[in-house]
Design an enzyme around this catalytic site. Structure first.
Site, short mmCIF file in Angstrom:
data_model
loop_
_atom_site.label_atom_id
_atom_site.label_comp_id
_atom_site.label_asym_id
_atom_site.label_seq_id
_atom_site.Cartn_x
_atom_site.Cartn_y
_atom_site.Cartn_z
N LYS A 64 0.81 -1.21 0.00
CA LYS A 64 0.00 0.00 0.00
C LYS A 64 0.85 1.27 0.00
O LYS A 64 0.39 2.33 -0.43
CB LYS A 64 -0.93 0.01 1.21
CG LYS A 64 -2.07 -1.00 1.14
CD LYS A 64 -3.14 -0.55 0.16
CE LYS A 64 -4.38 -1.43 0.24
NZ LYS A 64 -5.45 -0.98 -0.64
N SER A 322 1.21 -9.83 -0.27
CA SER A 322 0.85 -8.41 -0.25
C SER A 322 1.11 -7.71 1.06
O SER A 322 1.21 -6.48 1.09
CB SER A 322 -0.63 -8.26 -0.63
OG SER A 322 -1.46 -8.95 0.28
#
Length: 428
Positions: A64, A322
């Site tokens: 992110k 992720s």
């Protein structure tokens, strides 16, 4: 720390790949590329060449950061001194906090009141004096509405977690790194999907630079918003979401990401169950020493399904991990769910006659490897029978089947509630 890296006003590159390359170059003074590591355990298991792209090793332990830095950088180039606002209970909040501190910008982050203190504290740590955290509402939607209202009223820039072209551009830099790090372009890349920003950016870049690479998209079974959107032909809001995979359990995929992902079909998707993801998290932690959050384990867990579909053997495969923002206070829940998936932990409601020796009769039915992990009377006031909640742990799922047979032969009144979501959430 505040820096003087705010860029001059950008010019539009000729292609998406060129724009991603420029964004990746701009990230390099801020943090190093994340490793692309071959995993021998998974490679041997599936007869393939399995590589892990370790986005859990960015400064904020998730991808992110890429989108937040890229979008904020572009916004500040157009509006120097702009203030920022976002809504997030996790990785996007930490990415924006890091970006605000890096660029010397001020930001407000809205989080639900129910957000764990660990996530709030980490966001404060990354942002320092550059961010203010507002705890609003019990659910993310409440925080989102508050953040959007503040952005509109104050003129601040709303930094979307996924439905923004600059965020998508920033997330695509992970694909640029993969193609630079790999000796050859992989045969298959396995991507987690939440709001869709990461998958939209990565698939678009691979379509331009390595069109022969196939894609597998992975959503948690309890939050499959892309699957629902593909079936409907447009984004839809799921009526309910299992929030266990909190980094990817999104009720509605973003409009921009869906536009990029609408070319895929249900055959390109994998929907692993949440309990199985827990087993993958534990294996990565205990065997490989890799700490992954539930969303970070999605791509690795999907290898089970992809292997059964014949899509792995002999191929070079990249799984994108992720994120690794895992709160270890959740470890008992993860272990519990993994045991349920493996079939070695079960919960029963047992009705026992209220007479001496009734409990001993049940205990005598247990096998040598069966252990009572939970025992609780639910009702003691009945004259003839009492209801008992019993949790059984064992070493092999066949032991549970054998216990069920012995209970039936003994005429016991029992019910397996392990798979009953309502009763399990209420009683366990």
């Amino acid at each position: 720390m505040q820096t003087d890296r705010t860029p001059p006003q950008p010019t539009a590159p000729a292609t998406f790949a060129a724009a991603v390359a420029a964004a990746e170059t701009a990230l390099r003074p801020l943090f190093d590329p994340t490793p692309l590591q071959r995993n021998a355990l998974l490679s041997d298991r599936y007869g393939a060449d399995i590589w892990l792209k370790r986005e859990d090793l960015t400064p904020v332990r998730s991808y992110k950061l890429r989108g937040a830095l890229t979008a904020m950088r572009h916004a500040l180039a157009l509006r120097p001194g702009a203030r920022f606002v976002c809504a997030s209970a996790g990785n996007h909040a930490q990415g924006m906090a890091y970006a605000c501190r890096e660029f010397g910008a001020q930001g407000t982050i809205f989080m639900p009141v129910t957000t764990p203190q660990q996530k709030i504290q980490k966001t404060r740590m990354f942002g320092g004096d550059a961010v203010r955290i507002e705890l609003v509402g019990d659910y993310f939607d409440h925080s989102l509405r508050a953040a959007q209202a503040m952005a509109q009223d104050s003129g601040s820039v709303f930094l979307s977690p996924f439905d923004d072209p600059d965020v998508i551009l920033g997330q695509a830099t992970v694909a640029h790194e993969i193609l630079d790090q790999a000796v050859i372009a992989p045969d298959l890349i396995v991507l987690p999907v939440g709001g869709g920003g990461l998958a939209a950016g990565v698939t678009r870049l691979f379509a331009e630079r390595a069109p022969a690479t196939r894609v597998a998209l992975v959503e948690p079974m309890g939050g499959a918003s892309l699957h629902a959107a593909l079936a409907a032909g447009h984004p839809v809001t799921l009526p309910a979401v299992d929030n266990f995979v909190d980094g990817a359990a999104v009720a509605r995929i973003g409009d921009m990401p869906f536009a990029a992902l609408s070319r895929f079909t249900a055959d390109d998707l994998v929907l692993p169950p949440e309990d199985r993801i827990c087993a993958t998290m534990l294996e990565m932690l205990n065997v490989e020493g890799i700490v992954l959050e539930p969303a970070g384990a999605l791509a690795i867990d999907a290898l089970r399904d992809l292997g059964e579909r014949g899509r792995l053997a002999g191929r070079q495969v990249v799984c994108l991990c992720s994120g690794g923002n895992f709160d270890f206070q959740r470890l008992p829940e993860v272990r519990e769910r993994a045991q349920r998936h493996a079939g070695v932990k079960k919960y029963f409601i047992l009705r026992l006659p209220q007479r001496p020796g009734a409990l001993r009769e049940f205990l005598n039915l247990l096998g040598p490897d069966d252990d009572i992990a939970r025992f609780e009377y639910l009702k003691k006031s009945a004259r003839n029978f009492g209801s008992v909640l019993i949790g059984i742990e064992t070493t092999h799922p066949g032991n549970i089947a054998a216990l069920n047979d012995r209970l039936e032969q003994a005429g016991m009144d029992w019910r397996d509630i392990t798979g009953d979501v309502v009763l399990s959430e209420f009683l366990i």
